[in-house]
Write an enzyme that holds these catalytic residues in place. Sequence first.
Site, PDB file in Angstrom:
ATOM      1  N   GLU A 200     -19.097  16.016 -43.552  1.00  0.00           N
ATOM      2  CA  GLU A 200     -20.115  16.400 -44.523  1.00  0.00           C
ATOM      3  C   GLU A 200     -20.620  17.799 -44.201  1.00  0.00           C
ATOM      4  O   GLU A 200     -20.406  18.322 -43.105  1.00  0.00           O
ATOM      5  CB  GLU A 200     -21.271  15.402 -44.552  1.00  0.00           C
ATOM      6  N   ASN A 235     -37.995  13.336 -34.697  1.00  0.00           N
ATOM      7  CA  ASN A 235     -38.099  12.817 -36.065  1.00  0.00           C
ATOM      8  C   ASN A 235     -39.485  12.274 -36.402  1.00  0.00           C
ATOM      9  O   ASN A 235     -39.662  11.626 -37.435  1.00  0.00           O
ATOM     10  CB  ASN A 235     -37.039  11.735 -36.327  1.00  0.00           C
ATOM     11  N   GLU A 275     -37.515  12.701 -50.088  1.00  0.00           N
ATOM     12  CA  GLU A 275     -37.383  13.661 -48.996  1.00  0.00           C
ATOM     13  C   GLU A 275     -36.076  14.436 -49.110  1.00  0.00           C
ATOM     14  O   GLU A 275     -35.021  13.870 -49.414  1.00  0.00           O
ATOM     15  CB  GLU A 275     -37.456  12.932 -47.651  1.00  0.00           C
ATOM     16  N   GLU A 288     -33.707  10.780 -48.405  1.00  0.00           N
ATOM     17  CA  GLU A 288     -34.073   9.398 -48.676  1.00  0.00           C
ATOM     18  C   GLU A 288     -35.310   9.379 -49.553  1.00  0.00           C
ATOM     19  O   GLU A 288     -35.978  10.402 -49.738  1.00  0.00           O
ATOM     20  CB  GLU A 288     -34.348   8.628 -47.376  1.00  0.00           C
ATOM     21  N   ASN A 290     -38.940   7.329 -49.824  1.00  0.00           N
ATOM     22  CA  ASN A 290     -39.884   6.392 -49.214  1.00  0.00           C
ATOM     23  C   ASN A 290     -40.697   5.737 -50.328  1.00  0.00           C
ATOM     24  O   ASN A 290     -41.437   6.414 -51.046  1.00  0.00           O
ATOM     25  CB  ASN A 290     -40.811   7.120 -48.238  1.00  0.00           C
ATOM     26  N   PHE A 348     -45.316  13.838 -23.752  1.00  0.00           N
ATOM     27  CA  PHE A 348     -45.861  13.143 -24.925  1.00  0.00           C
ATOM     28  C   PHE A 348     -45.777  11.625 -24.804  1.00  0.00           C
ATOM     29  O   PHE A 348     -45.641  10.924 -25.800  1.00  0.00           O
ATOM     30  CB  PHE A 348     -45.155  13.609 -26.206  1.00  0.00           C
TER      31      PHE A 348
END
Length: 666
Positions: A200, A235, A275, A288, A290, A348
């Site tokens: 792709e 993400n 998105e 996608e 949501n 984090f």
Amino acid sequence: MFKKILIANRGEIACRVIKSAQKMGIKTVAIYSDADRNALHVRMADEAVRIGPPQANQSYIVIDKVMEAIRKTGAEAVHPGYGFLSENPRFAEALRKEGIVFIGPPVGAIEAMGDKITSKKLADEAGVSTVPGHMGLIEDADEAVKISTEIGYPVMIKASAGGGGKGMRIAWNDAEAREGFQSSKNEAASSFGDDRIFIEKFVTQPRHIEIQVLADKHGNTLYLNERECSIQRRNQKVIEEAPSPFLDEATRKAMGEQACALAAAVDYSSAGTVEFIVDGDKNFYFLEMNTRLQVEHPVTELITGIDIVEQMIRVAAGEKLSMTQDDIGINGWSIESRLYAEDPYRGFLPSIGRLTRYRPPAELLSDKHIVRNDTGVYEGGEISMYYDPMIAKLCTWAPDRAQAIEAMRVALDSFEIEGIGHNLPFLSAVMDHPKFVSGDMTTAFIEEEYPGGFAGVELDETALRRVASAAAAMNRVAEIRRTRVSGRMDNHERKVGTDWVVVAQGVEMPVTIQADREGATVRHADGTEMRVSSDWLPGQALAKLDVDGSPLILKIGRATGGYRIRTRGADLKVMVYTPRQAEMAHHIPEKAEADTSKLLLCPMPGLMVKMDVEEGEAVEAGQALCTIEAMKMENILRAERKGVVSKINAAAGDSLAVDEVILEFE
């Protein structure tokens, strides 16, 4: 309109939905687990129903328990918020069967958009731009080159059964496509036992930009412009803004129209988000959809003036949208910072505990400045290990982007949180980062700009001098207070000296202070003068000062021999000495840090899930030692080097505190 709705969620989003419902005169029902018995959303709702133990899989996402709460309270509709059951078609269907309205899209739309292959196919059929690619079987390297040429370089060669980066190559030309195909095929076969490959388009300079759509049950669909969500870590979005600093009007319109076309193709109603990934040339590709309210919806509300939650409720009740696409404009600029209970200085990692201090900046609403804080916690409340670590969503709005960023800087500096680790310093650092300020960022921003993690901010010379001037002026006020309390001298002005040495960030800054009723003039060794004024008093944790006509906000705490000062992402120990004290300080030895090289310390509060080693076992670098669970995430702790386990101090099921010793090595 509904008389009573149940919110099938918790935390800040439950509070957010309750606010809109209350504004509409609708009664609300909260649900809560044992961990949330005293939560803010429970306090805000008209009714509250306990649904089980702290674990979400025993409470918030158990459909039968939520349905029982609905029956018990007589709620006519349910708003699912986001996460939990918000995109669960079985939950939406269960509501439909009992005649309860789901404040969200139809079941068919949830199912269609929830499947990645189906959603991409539907997007393609609806005329939505998708990432070009070849999903069929590729026989050999020659065919791989042919397909790559047709798609256009660069391309991504991927293993069909891939994961973890295995069987994945980027090719920029025919030679790399030929070589990459064979390498990916071999790697896929050895790693997964499946050598199927697909190709792709590889999107360069990717930005994550999403379109907010709104549709009713009468065939009306419109888009509320876009949100830029490129600042993300693993993400997970961290900072969002609306509009995007990258899009032009033509691209915005094209993306919006395609998002509406996709929504119409699946008979969508309610709020939803499409998105896209957008490359450096403004080519955009569907990622996608949501089928729920997004976390970052406030920034869209702030630039459009539309209450999206209210619109969801009205659409669910069968009302037509009261606006058309021509009514949707862009008014100013808005930024959202997600405040997480996580320690940026420890990679984090999640942080839990009691909020011993929680003082958000005051919410403001004017035609020049808005500060909004969507939250679900309060001072004295507990941050639990069982749920998402988000504490609040701090939003600012201003007429343009530069002013919105400056408003966010001030709001972040004014936000007081103590008792847990949090990412305020990191958020402040991003607001000052040149790439963010210019709007020139991609989804790789955090990875590229903080490759070794976040280690705090080092202030430049000008900023450090401003802090030093403020510290000297505040220390003078504190010295006067101490003199008065001691009663050692009637004329305290003669007692407090004018010459001081401020030490911060390893820099010594001799200063002379000349004070008057309006403030103090601080003169540095090179003759530079800074005028400081403030109404700060000793003991106050937040100081709002004016330094040379510009605002400076400092969080102030006492530290041994000085002050702990936090501002703009920097966490400083600031010493204010007399000249004699500064001279003597050079002779004080620095305290050596404790040697923990032979210990495995728990990096966060959490639950020990599994111990992977035994006493006496030899371990290799990178080997898994144990697994700690905190805030819905499992964290595998690994050995940093070779060694032998000499003692194990914890077992599965144990609750661990930060820096608790888990293992000892020989």
